[in-house]
Design a protein around this motif. Structure first.
Motif, PDB file in Angstrom:
ATOM      1  N   SER A   1      26.981  57.162  60.164  1.00 35.05           N
ATOM      2  CA  SER A   1      28.041  57.477  59.842  1.00 35.05           C
ATOM      3  C   SER A   1      27.914  59.196  58.578  1.00 35.05           C
ATOM      4  O   SER A   1      28.419  59.825  58.345  1.00 35.05           O
ATOM      5  CB  SER A   1      28.999  56.895  58.467  1.00 35.05           C
ATOM      6  N   ASP A   2      26.888  59.101  57.708  1.00 32.40           N
ATOM      7  CA  ASP A   2      26.740  59.499  56.329  1.00 32.40           C
ATOM      8  C   ASP A   2      26.160  61.213  57.217  1.00 32.40           C
ATOM      9  O   ASP A   2      26.044  62.490  56.602  1.00 32.40           O
ATOM     10  CB  ASP A   2      25.587  59.106  55.404  1.00 32.40           C
ATOM     11  N   TRP A   3      25.275  60.669  58.167  1.00 35.80           N
ATOM     12  CA  TRP A   3      24.215  61.774  58.705  1.00 35.80           C
ATOM     13  C   TRP A   3      25.300  62.404  59.250  1.00 35.80           C
ATOM     14  O   TRP A   3      25.251  63.484  59.636  1.00 35.80           O
ATOM     15  CB  TRP A   3      23.374  60.736  59.351  1.00 35.80           C
TER      16      TRP A   3
ATOM     17  N   GLY B   1      28.454  63.621  59.194  1.00 37.40           N
ATOM     18  CA  GLY B   1      29.475  63.303  58.549  1.00 37.40           C
ATOM     19  C   GLY B   1      28.943  64.533  57.705  1.00 37.40           C
ATOM     20  O   GLY B   1      29.270  65.356  56.480  1.00 37.40           O
ATOM     21  N   PHE B   2      27.301  64.575  57.595  1.00 39.15           N
ATOM     22  CA  PHE B   2      26.873  65.556  56.807  1.00 39.15           C
ATOM     23  C   PHE B   2      27.362  66.962  56.284  1.00 39.15           C
ATOM     24  O   PHE B   2      26.683  67.800  57.602  1.00 39.15           O
ATOM     25  CB  PHE B   2      25.803  64.970  56.543  1.00 39.15           C
ATOM     26  N   GLN B   3      27.206  67.657  55.559  1.00 40.63           N
ATOM     27  CA  GLN B   3      27.743  69.004  55.303  1.00 40.63           C
ATOM     28  C   GLN B   3      27.375  69.376  54.099  1.00 40.63           C
ATOM     29  O   GLN B   3      26.844  69.214  52.864  1.00 40.63           O
ATOM     30  CB  GLN B   3      29.528  69.098  54.613  1.00 40.63           C
ATOM     31  N   ARG B   4      27.113  70.612  54.354  1.00 42.67           N
ATOM     32  CA  ARG B   4      26.193  71.886  52.802  1.00 42.67           C
ATOM     33  C   ARG B   4      27.347  72.014  52.023  1.00 42.67           C
ATOM     34  O   ARG B   4      26.649  71.601  50.330  1.00 42.67           O
ATOM     35  CB  ARG B   4      25.914  73.086  53.827  1.00 42.67           C
TER      36      ARG B   4
ATOM     37  N   HIS C   1      20.349  71.097  50.182  1.00 44.77           N
ATOM     38  CA  HIS C   1      21.339  70.994  52.011  1.00 44.77           C
ATOM     39  C   HIS C   1      19.519  70.092  52.598  1.00 44.77           C
ATOM     40  O   HIS C   1      19.862  68.895  53.242  1.00 44.77           O
ATOM     41  CB  HIS C   1      21.648  71.786  52.614  1.00 44.77           C
TER      42      HIS C   1
ATOM     43  N   SER D   1      18.395  66.509  51.154  1.00 51.46           N
ATOM     44  CA  SER D   1      19.214  65.760  51.121  1.00 51.46           C
ATOM     45  C   SER D   1      19.473  65.309  52.692  1.00 51.46           C
ATOM     46  O   SER D   1      19.102  63.895  52.898  1.00 51.46           O
ATOM     47  CB  SER D   1      20.720  66.267  51.249  1.00 51.46           C
ATOM     48  N   TYR D   2      19.326  66.532  53.555  1.00 54.06           N
ATOM     49  CA  TYR D   2      19.239  65.541  55.110  1.00 54.06           C
ATOM     50  C   TYR D   2      17.927  65.343  55.349  1.00 54.06           C
ATOM     51  O   TYR D   2      17.642  64.048  56.130  1.00 54.06           O
ATOM     52  CB  TYR D   2      19.424  67.487  55.759  1.00 54.06           C
TER      53      TYR D   2
ATOM     54  N   LEU E   1      18.366  61.465  54.034  1.00 55.47           N
ATOM     55  CA  LEU E   1      19.161  60.301  55.481  1.00 55.47           C
ATOM     56  C   LEU E   1      18.295  60.814  56.233  1.00 55.47           C
ATOM     57  O   LEU E   1      18.144  59.391  57.041  1.00 55.47           O
ATOM     58  CB  LEU E   1      20.640  61.525  56.059  1.00 55.47           C
ATOM     59  N   TYR E   2      17.202  61.869  57.087  1.00 55.46           N
ATOM     60  CA  TYR E   2      16.746  61.227  58.642  1.00 55.46           C
ATOM     61  C   TYR E   2      15.741  60.276  58.272  1.00 55.46           C
ATOM     62  O   TYR E   2      15.080  59.757  58.527  1.00 55.46           O
ATOM     63  CB  TYR E   2      16.140  62.701  58.624  1.00 55.46           C
TER      64      TYR E   2
END
Length: 177
Positions: A135-137, A139-142, A150, A153-154, A157-158
């Motif tokens: 869900s976080d991944w 919906g991830f926005q800059r 960005h 942070s991405y 998550l990955y």
């Protein structure tokens, strides 16, 4: 400069055996205090915390306390093992938020603390954690982050998703999950 000396900067030098020719104290890796303040386990950051702690303890020659069973109580090495394990256990607690550490304060060995933390926070076989990460991944926005922030942070998550559900091109593996 002696052959056993390595220059670190014009102001300091460090002998390989740990004795310093400068006035500041230095430690060999075995006698230096165990300190790592960069990551504290808060319940949501287990994969990077695990990696940081494991790497640090590997560098200190202490990983065996996380991975191996203790010697028998009658073994002559048990007392020394128990002392060193207490230092590693204290180190583990110091790398956790107080509420997380409180859950593990009464465990008897570093290995028990390590395994209990993995059980509680790793997310392995934890569908809820996996769904939260997806869900976080997705919906991830800059937002107002810089491109570098960005990307970092991405990447975090990955990496967390990759730990829980490693990418594979083998079509049979996802079916087993």
């Amino acid at each position: 400069m002696e052959p056993s000396e390595t220059s670190l900067s014009p102001l300091t030098s460090l002998k390989i055996d740990g004795a310093s020719s400068s006035s500041t104290p230095s430690y060999s890796h075995a006698e230096a205090p165990l300190q790592m303040a960069s990551i504290r386990l808060d319940g949501k950051n287990y994969p990077p915390w695990r990696r940081a702690v494991h790497t640090y303890l590997l560098g200190r020659g202490k990983v065996r306390f996380l991975e191996s069973a203790p010697p028998a109580a009658k073994d002559p090495t048990f007392e020394r093992w128990e002392q060193e394990d207490a230092v590693v256990r204290s180190f583990l607690w110091s790398c956790m938020d107080s509420q997380v550490a409180a859950n593990m304060m009464f465990l008897d060995s570093s290995r028990e603390v390590w395994e209990y933390a993995a059980t509680l926070y790793s997310g392995v076989d934890n569908v809820t954690r996996l769904c939260d990460l997806f869900s976080d991944w997705l919906g991830f926005q800059r937002g107002d982050m810089s491109l570098f922030e960005h990307f970092c942070s991405y990447q975090v998550l990955y990496q967390q998703l990759d730990v829980l559900m490693p990418f594979t091109v083998d079509l049979v593996v996802p079916k087993r999950r």
